[in-house]
Design an enzyme around this catalytic site. Structure first.
Site, PDB file in Angstrom:
ATOM      1  N   SER A  45      11.467  -5.371  64.951  1.00 59.38           N
ATOM      2  CA  SER A  45      11.945  -4.007  65.150  1.00 59.38           C
ATOM      3  C   SER A  45      11.120  -3.204  66.133  1.00 59.38           C
ATOM      4  O   SER A  45      11.617  -2.225  66.703  1.00 59.38           O
ATOM      5  CB  SER A  45      11.977  -3.273  63.805  1.00 59.38           C
ATOM      6  OG  SER A  45      10.685  -3.281  63.204  1.00 59.38           O
ATOM      7  N   GLU A 214       9.523  15.920  61.389  1.00 53.46           N
ATOM      8  CA  GLU A 214       9.547  16.947  60.362  1.00 53.46           C
ATOM      9  C   GLU A 214      10.966  17.085  59.809  1.00 53.46           C
ATOM     10  O   GLU A 214      11.941  16.752  60.510  1.00 53.46           O
ATOM     11  CB  GLU A 214       9.090  18.282  60.953  1.00 53.46           C
ATOM     12  CG  GLU A 214       7.650  18.298  61.422  1.00 53.46           C
ATOM     13  CD  GLU A 214       6.669  18.026  60.286  1.00 53.46           C
ATOM     14  OE1 GLU A 214       6.934  18.494  59.151  1.00 53.46           O
ATOM     15  OE2 GLU A 214       5.669  17.326  60.519  1.00 53.46           O
ATOM     16  N   HIS A 230       7.046   2.234  63.873  1.00 52.78           N
ATOM     17  CA  HIS A 230       8.073   2.252  64.913  1.00 52.78           C
ATOM     18  C   HIS A 230       7.873   3.442  65.849  1.00 52.78           C
ATOM     19  O   HIS A 230       7.287   4.450  65.470  1.00 52.78           O
ATOM     20  CB  HIS A 230       9.456   2.288  64.266  1.00 52.78           C
ATOM     21  CG  HIS A 230       9.690   1.147  63.345  1.00 52.78           C
ATOM     22  ND1 HIS A 230       9.574   1.265  61.969  1.00 52.78           N
ATOM     23  CD2 HIS A 230       9.989  -0.151  63.595  1.00 52.78           C
ATOM     24  CE1 HIS A 230       9.802   0.079  61.414  1.00 52.78           C
ATOM     25  NE2 HIS A 230      10.060  -0.795  62.374  1.00 52.78           N
TER      26      HIS A 230
END
Length: 275
Positions: A45, A214, A230
Site C-alpha cells: 500500500s 483532523e 501511508h
C-alpha cells in the site's frame, strides 16, 4: 482450471491502474512508434495506486512518473496489504511478469506486511521465506531479460521521546540487503534514505507527509485519521524523488532518463481516479 491458473486469471482482472509517463505509448502506440521501457512496481500500500474514495492517501508509485523522462512508463501493480508471499500466492507476480519485456525494470518493495507473522497468508521470516519469495521476483524478471531492482521498505513515521526517528522494520531491510548482494541485484535502500529524511524533518515536519487528518479535514475521513504509515501527496512525492535519485545513484537509469530531481513537484499534481 487449476488453482494457480484461477489465481492468475483473477489477478489479471483485478490489476490496479497502470500509470504511465507516456500513456499514448504504453502499449506500443501507433504508427510504428517504439514501445517505451517500462518500470513495473511490485509492492504494498505504500506504493500502490489510490482511488478517489481514499484521497488524500497516496502511494509513492503515483508520483514516480513526475521524475521520469517521457521515454519511460510506469506500470504500478502494487496492492494494499500484500507481502512478498501473498503477492505471489494470489497470482499477481505471474500477471505482472506477463507484461514484462526485455529491457524493462521490475521494482520490488515489500516488508510492511511480511512483518505480520501472526498472519499465515502474509507473514514471512526475514532470512528464510522472505528471501526465498524475493528470489522469485529476481528470477522472474531475469527470465524475461528485464532488470530486477530491490527496494527496502520505506520507513513509517515513528519518533522516540527525544525526537529521534526510529526504525520499524526489524531484520527485513538487512535480509533484503544481504539477498541483493548474494544475487548481484541493484538495491535502493529506501528504509535508510527515508529514515534519514524523517530525522531531518523531525516529528512536526513529517506530519504533512503522512495521512494524518483532523476531523472534517477530508470528506473521506470525517472523523479524522492518524496514519503514520501511508502518505499524503507531499510524502509520496518525497519518496518517489528518493527512488528516482537512487535509480540514478545505482546506475539503473542514466541522467537523461530522469527529470525534476532537484525541482519542486507540487503535491497538487496528484490526482485520484474513480475505482
Amino acid at each position: 482450471m487449476s488453482l494457480t491458473r484461477r489465481r492468475t486469471a483473477a489477478a489479471l482482472l483485478a490489476l490496479p491502474l497502470a500509470l504511465s509517463a507516456t500513456p499514448a505509448l504504453a502499449h506500443g502506440g501507433g504508427g510504428g512508434r517504439p514501445r517505451p521501457r517500462t518500470l513495473h512496481i511490485a509492492g504494498d500500500s505504500t506504493a500502490a495506486q489510490k482511488y478517489a474514495a481514499a484521497a488524500p492517501e497516496t502511494g509513492w508509485g503515483m508520483a514516480l512518473p513526475f521524475f521520469l523522462s517521457r521515454s519511460l512508463a510506469v506500470a504500478n501493480h502494487a496492492v494494499n496489504g500484500r507481502s512478498s508471499k501473498s503477492f505471489i500466492d494470489e497470482g499477481r507476480l505471474a500477471a505482472l511478469l506477463d507484461g514484462v519485456h526485455p529491457g524493462d525494470i521490475v521494482l520490488v518493495q515489500f516488508g510492511h506486511n511480511d512483518e505480520k507473522t501472526e498472519d499465515p497468508a502474509r507473514g514471512t521470516d526475514p532470512y528464510t521465506t522472505y528471501q526465498e519469495y524475493l528470489r522469485q521476483y529476481v528470477k522472474g524478471a531475469r527470465a524475461r531479460r528485464a532488470e530486477p531492482v530491490l527496494l527496502t521498505p520505506v520507513e513509517r513515521r515513528r519518533f522516540a521521546e527525544d525526537g529521534t526517528a526510529k526504525p520499524t522494520h526489524g531484520e527485513y531491510p538487512a535480509a533484503m540487503r544481504a539477498l541483493a548482494s548474494q544475487e548481484d541485484v541493484p538495491l535502493l535502500d529506501l528504509q535508510a534514505l527515508s529514515l534519514a529524511r524523517w530525522q531531518e524533518l523531525g516529528p512536526d515536519g513529517t506530519e504533512a507527509y503522512f495521512n494524518r487528518l483532523e476531523p472534517g479535514e477530508s470528506p473521506n475521513y470525517p472523523d479524522g485519521k492518524q496514519d503514520n504509515t501511508h502518505f499524503r501527496p507531499d510524502g509520496a512525492v518525497e519518496v518517489a524523488r528518493m527512488t528516482a535519485r537512487a535509480l540514478l545513484d545505482r546506475r539503473v537509469l542514466g541522467r537523461r532518463r530522469l527529470r525534476r530531481l532537484d525541482e519542486p513537484v507540487p503535491g497538487a499534481w496528484i490526482t485520484w481516479p474513480q475505482a
